[in-house]
Design a protein around this motif. Structure first.
Motif: not given
Lengths: 452, 452
Positions: B377-382
């Motif tokens: 999620a952090q990688m995807l920014g959500v």
């Protein structure tokens, strides 16, 4: 006035707003049947309703979530199928100039849609505060809406002597007055005019569009009375049609918001509170913002369905077609007759004059009030036309709207006299418009004789 | 996801919002019959509708201007008779603690009413900006509404380990954080809690009222789920009842706005968009302002009529009484069964836990997500719970709402799982809730095994 006080009249007529049903205008049967069936689908089980009503209701229920008008719209823009129906209606109306479904946004009434856009335009303080070019006279709710959105009203005067036409030189003059006062970012147009009944011609519309382009103004165009142009001389032309036909750079650059609602002369479904706007050339980021502004919330379902029916009425061959056309024609004839009759009557009174309406449902006669009244009003701290309207209501039981609410801030006092009074003829005793006019004459002459 | 992409499921279930009709919950027949008859009064001409439906429709049409639901309300507050009906309902519900019709104000949905009040509270910039004490978790539309009204959200955390109870010490703590940051002028309460399902007891309510009084806060109390307290242990007590029973100085001084709408469990008429607020002890000048705020406009008629019916359902002896009670009971039983079943099911899954709901239509299980997901999620920014919900929808066709939308800004991620899934049983295959739960288990276990 005391509660329970005796009055010399038995019935009050409220012709102060564009609300045809209030004074006895009947609804269009087809639309009411369709909505009733959508609310209570058991009505679809037998053949008590016409077959096209049942078909339409089924089609509409199919696009409601869970098949119920009790579910939310999935998006704040509204139901996609109805957006498509509206876009097709606009395209047809404008001779093929294509409207896109994704540009149609529903709201709970025209004022809600406008309020949303006005809040998006709003910004700045003092010299940087956003200003909106506003016609005078204008719809009576507009000044309050501008004020509520912290927008500066930049008035441009319509030309009464030219049938309330819009004058380009006046737009330039009005804009010049704002240097150092505010930043004008939009121009509001009501066409056909509320309350003036003026219908703009194509040349004027082109001029306004060029003006908006050169001054970088958003066009806010209210076109509710597009269905009620009276007589054969004038024809409604939409701003969007003209804009898109002008070609580039205008057709690709000028931001336009066109507003319509269920409060037309033909429908008169004001209480349902349904409206839509078509937005053209709007910055995608702004467009996206309209979709998520929570203040608006998910729009109600029934008014959307009603707008869908308005945009796609029964066709020749449909079982409801004949009845529908008869009802529409009846409205048109009544409106046309009443507009002429009332205008003649008003112009026959001393110290009163009225520009004939080319469209819409209002007359807007000028009052040449005697000095005694204006002095009395000044003493009481009210506008003279407010005093006129208050006394008319108290003495004769007829409610008309004071012109000062339409943004008139000069010494020319007006009242809006709504043609819906005449539309009463359809349901109420045909004498209803006559009753209003007779009472107006009686009051007006008494007022003049007491003052002069 | 591509348009037309093949999916391993045939039907999508959207249980992400409180919208029972969407997932197949049927409307209450009486209310739909009355509204249909008001829209299309020809239905009153024969005896196809029950006699009490026809009587009710006639009564309601009598209070519409011109006898038509197509006319505007005369005032922005709404139709006086319906205000009276609502006030009588409140008085009855609260064991005789009198409600005044003039304190009832209609709006096009609860969000509209709240938006109006929030804009009235709004003011100031920087340190003087208005703040509103806001529960976490809160209804998912609230943070956007606060933001739109330029209000500072001052979060107070509800206590999950105490069934999402409100804690007075936490209110004091939250308020202390605002010194020098904003001026807190109101506290928002959702009772029974959306999305928590917690029902506040009288003692807590008294404490909150004393807190509001000592800190000069306006009480904004949303009480939509008052009709859906589950089981016998808890009972809904309204803030207004407690306030008015506490006597002076509280009963005369604390400003309270109580919000209710058609979106109850029993009615579920979300698409009609009808709400009302009762305002108590509000400064008359502010009260007057609510009436004239043009942004709100004249409220739509049909939702007002629906609220009137909600406040005055069929009585014993009325021809619709039996059917009505059966339908209401059916909703209650389905809701009660589903709430228990789903909670047990969720608590049986690994890395998931759920507080049993005492009321309302939501479950709000805690997700103990594995590190792999939070990193992804952090990688995807959500937010991790957004990712969980997106993947659940894409892989299994079930839409649940991410807890971060409910104002959760900590590391405890939640989803709202709506009981309406269970309410599906009434109309859709009884297996609908089971289907949602089965898919959830399948997705959740797959997710865990892929990460751990």
């Amino acid at each position: 006035v005391q509660q329970g006080e005796q009055k010399p009249f038995e019935r009050v007529y409220d012709v102060s707003s564009g609300d045809p049903h209030r004074v006895g205008m009947p609804p269009l049967t087809f639309i009411r049947q369709v909505l009733a069936a959508c609310l209570y689908p058991d009505l679809l089980k037998d053949d008590s309703l016409p077959v096209d009503v049942r078909q339409r209701a089924r089609t509409l229920l199919d696009v409601c979530e869970g098949g119920s008008v009790g579910s939310y719209s999935l998006t704040y823009s509204g139901i996609p199928l109805i957006q498509k129906t509206i876009a097709e209606f606009i395209t047809r109306r404008d001779g093929g100039v294509e409207s896109k479904p994704e540009n149609i946004i529903f709201s709970s009434g025209l004022e809600r849609a406008l309020s949303l856009v006005l809040h998006l335009l709003s910004g700045g303080e003092g010299q940087t505060r956003t200003g909106v070019l506003t016609p005078v006279p204008c719809p009576h709710t507009l000044p309050m809406q501008l004020d509520e959105a912290h927008l500066e009203q930049v008035s441009y005067q319509l030309l009464e002597e030219q049938g309330w036409a819009l004058d380009l030189a006046e737009l330039h003059r009005a804009l010049r007055t704002t240097r150092g006062r505010c930043e004008t970012r939009a121009i509001y147009i009501s066409n056909p005019g509320n309350p003036t009944g003026h219908v703009q011609d194509r040349k004027t519309i082109e001029e306004v569009i060029r003006f908006a382009a050169s001054e970088s103004l958003v066009l806010l165009v209210e076109e509710v009375f597009q269905d009620s142009v009276l007589g054969q001389e004038k024809r409604f032309v939409s701003y969007r049609k003209v804009l898109l036909e002008m070609g580039e750079p205008y057709s690709k650059r000028v931001e336009l918001v066109s507003l319509h609602s269920l409060c037309t002369a033909g429908m008169g479904e004001c209480g349902l509170r349904g409206g839509y706007m078509e937005v053209i050339n709007m910055d995608p980021a702004v467009r996206e913002f309209i979709n998520i502004l929570p203040c608006s919330g998910s729009p109600p379902i029934l008014p959307q369905l009603a707008l869908g029916v308005m945009a796609s009425p029964p066709s020749p061959g449909d079982s409801s077609y004949e009845t529908f056309m008869q009802e529409v024609l009846h409205v048109e004839r009544t409106l046309s007759h009443n507009a002429r009759r009332a205008c003649e009557f008003l112009n026959g009174l001393p110290r009163m004059s009225c520009v004939p309406a080319e469209a819409g449902i209002f007359l807007y006669p000028r009052l040449d009030l005697p000095l005694g009244i204006t002095e009395q009003a000044q003493m009481l701290g009210v506008e003279p036309d407010v005093l006129f309207c208050q006394r008319f209501l108290e003495e004769e039981g007829v409610c008309v709207g004071p012109g000062c609410e339409n943004g008139q801030d000069d010494d020319n006092f007006h009242i809006r006299s709504a043609k819906p009074t005449a539309l009463i003829c359809v349901l109420a005793p045909p004498a209803a418009l006559e009753e209003v006019l007779t009472r107006l004459r009686s009051f007006h002459l008494r007022l003049l004789s007491s003052c002069c």
